[in-house]
Design an enzyme around this catalytic site. Sequence first.
Site, PDB file in Angstrom:
ATOM      1  N   HIS A 165     -25.095  26.044  -7.754  1.00  0.00           N
ATOM      2  CA  HIS A 165     -25.875  27.278  -7.654  1.00  0.00           C
ATOM      3  C   HIS A 165     -25.050  28.437  -7.103  1.00  0.00           C
ATOM      4  O   HIS A 165     -25.585  29.458  -6.708  1.00  0.00           O
ATOM      5  CB  HIS A 165     -27.104  27.089  -6.755  1.00  0.00           C
ATOM      6  CG  HIS A 165     -27.936  25.890  -7.076  1.00  0.00           C
ATOM      7  ND1 HIS A 165     -27.675  24.649  -6.551  1.00  0.00           N
ATOM      8  CD2 HIS A 165     -29.004  25.740  -7.894  1.00  0.00           C
ATOM      9  CE1 HIS A 165     -28.560  23.778  -7.015  1.00  0.00           C
ATOM     10  NE2 HIS A 165     -29.378  24.410  -7.835  1.00  0.00           N
ATOM     11  N   ASP A 216       3.375  -8.140   8.505  1.00  0.00           N
ATOM     12  CA  ASP A 216       3.627  -9.290   7.634  1.00  0.00           C
ATOM     13  C   ASP A 216       5.038  -9.289   7.043  1.00  0.00           C
ATOM     14  O   ASP A 216       5.209  -9.228   5.829  1.00  0.00           O
ATOM     15  CB  ASP A 216       2.574  -9.332   6.524  1.00  0.00           C
ATOM     16  CG  ASP A 216       2.525 -10.687   5.829  1.00  0.00           C
ATOM     17  OD1 ASP A 216       3.496 -11.465   5.987  1.00  0.00           O
ATOM     18  OD2 ASP A 216       1.540 -10.970   5.130  1.00  0.00           O
ATOM     19  N   HIS A 252       5.784 -12.350   4.437  1.00  0.00           N
ATOM     20  CA  HIS A 252       5.616 -12.439   2.984  1.00  0.00           C
ATOM     21  C   HIS A 252       6.831 -11.902   2.233  1.00  0.00           C
ATOM     22  O   HIS A 252       7.029 -12.219   1.075  1.00  0.00           O
ATOM     23  CB  HIS A 252       4.367 -11.659   2.538  1.00  0.00           C
ATOM     24  CG  HIS A 252       4.611 -10.190   2.339  1.00  0.00           C
ATOM     25  ND1 HIS A 252       4.862  -9.333   3.393  1.00  0.00           N
ATOM     26  CD2 HIS A 252       4.667  -9.416   1.212  1.00  0.00           C
ATOM     27  CE1 HIS A 252       5.048  -8.108   2.915  1.00  0.00           C
ATOM     28  NE2 HIS A 252       4.934  -8.134   1.608  1.00  0.00           N
ATOM     29  N   HIS A 300       8.586 -11.012  -2.373  1.00  0.00           N
ATOM     30  CA  HIS A 300       9.472  -9.987  -2.927  1.00  0.00           C
ATOM     31  C   HIS A 300      10.879 -10.506  -3.212  1.00  0.00           C
ATOM     32  O   HIS A 300      11.827  -9.711  -3.277  1.00  0.00           O
ATOM     33  CB  HIS A 300       9.561  -8.795  -1.960  1.00  0.00           C
ATOM     34  CG  HIS A 300       8.244  -8.130  -1.698  1.00  0.00           C
ATOM     35  ND1 HIS A 300       7.451  -7.618  -2.687  1.00  0.00           N
ATOM     36  CD2 HIS A 300       7.580  -7.886  -0.537  1.00  0.00           C
ATOM     37  CE1 HIS A 300       6.349  -7.084  -2.154  1.00  0.00           C
ATOM     38  NE2 HIS A 300       6.403  -7.247  -0.853  1.00  0.00           N
ATOM     39  N   ASP A 347       2.670  -6.902  -4.354  1.00  0.00           N
ATOM     40  CA  ASP A 347       1.669  -7.001  -3.284  1.00  0.00           C
ATOM     41  C   ASP A 347       0.239  -6.890  -3.793  1.00  0.00           C
ATOM     42  O   ASP A 347      -0.629  -7.653  -3.394  1.00  0.00           O
ATOM     43  CB  ASP A 347       1.910  -5.901  -2.244  1.00  0.00           C
ATOM     44  CG  ASP A 347       3.137  -6.175  -1.402  1.00  0.00           C
ATOM     45  OD1 ASP A 347       3.317  -7.329  -0.985  1.00  0.00           O
ATOM     46  OD2 ASP A 347       3.894  -5.228  -1.155  1.00  0.00           O
TER      47      ASP A 347
HETATM   48 FE1  FES Z   1     -26.587  24.245  -4.890  1.00  0.00          FE
HETATM   49 FE2  FES Z   1     -24.080  23.790  -3.997  1.00  0.00          FE
HETATM   50  S1  FES Z   1     -24.999  25.688  -4.485  1.00  0.00           S
HETATM   51  S2  FES Z   1     -25.559  22.348  -4.538  1.00  0.00           S
HETATM   52 FE    FE Z   2       4.981  -6.452   0.405  1.00  0.00          FE
END
Ligand code: FES
Ligand code: FE
Length: 447
Positions: free
Chosen positions: A104, A206, A209, A214, A356
């Site tokens: 709006h 970790d 791992h 890796h 990962d």
């Molecule tokens: Fe109506 Fe933002 S102006 S929802």
């Molecule tokens: Fe990792």
Amino acid sequence: MNNELDKFINLEEGWIDRRIFSDEEIFRQELEQVFARSWLFVAHDSQIPNPGDFLTTYMGMDGVIVTRQKDGSVKVFLNSCPHRGNRVCFADAGNARRFACNYHGWSFDIAGSLQGMHEEYCYDPGDIDKSKWGLKHVAKVGNYKGLNFATFDPDAPSLEEWLGDFRWYLDLILDNEEGGTEFIGGCIKSEISANWKFGVENFIGDAYHAGYTHDSGARAMNDGNPFPPIDMESSYHASVNGHGYEFGTEGVGDLILLGRPKVIEYYDKIRPKIAERLGELRSKIFGSVASASIFPNVSFLPGISTFRQWHPKGPWNFELKTWVIVNKAMPDDIKEEITKGVMQTFGPGGAFEMDDGENWENCTTVNRGVVTRKEKLHYRCGIDRRIDHPQLPGVVYRGQYNDANQRLFYQRWADMMNAPALSDMPERYKSVFGGRETRDYPGINAL
Ligand code: FES
Ligand code: FE
């Protein structure tokens, strides 16, 4: 839920209930108790250098806009129009003089104040006080060495208290060279079908791992050699209030994995200056195999220069945002080398990154099984290896292969989930929250 989490986490015995990674009610509580009360990272200064610069991000699952004001300060407010709730900004980042809502046409300035509306004559005198219907601001904004944080909780402690002695570790990445740091090359977003805590706990401690998950990535980045060996005597887990840093002291492991020899040369050159700036010990920690997380949802690799945030998107999904962090003072060719290295290792198709996500997705999916979820997960590695270290702040454990930082992260998580107010946090956080003792976990001493 309050005080029922003992049945989900037992840090003395070293196990965690699988439901914390999938239960929808626990997730709903996490958003309220953890994300709506924590200091959360929102932007690096370098992302919004000029007045009017903005970016959009999330605090928990609440969308926010982060803007640089004319006076240089940073404001953070909800990305939601107070008319019907629509987003007022759809861009990831940019420069704006105002934010206008699509629906709006209400419009807001860069401080979030309501400036005007479409066909404003339709409102009679007394219908709306524009000064009261701006975008909702967070309670507090703070900055530590270029990182901007915000919290929705007016009772949150100061950011300095929140980070506490963890700043000693943060300075390894934020302050190892004159001039501070910057993010370069934009942001990469990935969606992963996993619980957000798997990402955080992987980076908080970790190292275990890395050599297995890796292995092929490490060989690709290191001339066919496996992951650099871990010396359990000279590597550590350190935790401060649930933040955690795991690291070696060999000085080069992560720099090797970055795969850019020029970057190693650069750091060899400035290492004496790092020692002057941060002391001998931290100059040896810098560049070592290391990883870290800031409670609750930021992680980084200090030697590899990836900086990342795990945004929850429900109990089974998160969005990962990653950036490349460099020192401002670096020459452009070194920044370029680091960027290429980060993309080759921890970019979405990087040699390490790809391994990962698959593991975390499987952990999340499998832990949801109606029978499976009733089984515990093991978190006891290194439980008796706590040491007093003369120089390292926080709760320190010997040996980089350890579950210590993960246990202490989940302790902090459980404490926040249980505490009706932040002032009810247990005694071990008293320097942070001024709270009183409400519960204790034997085997883990007060901070
Ligand atoms: Fe109506 Fe933002 S102006 S929802
Ligand atoms: Fe990792």
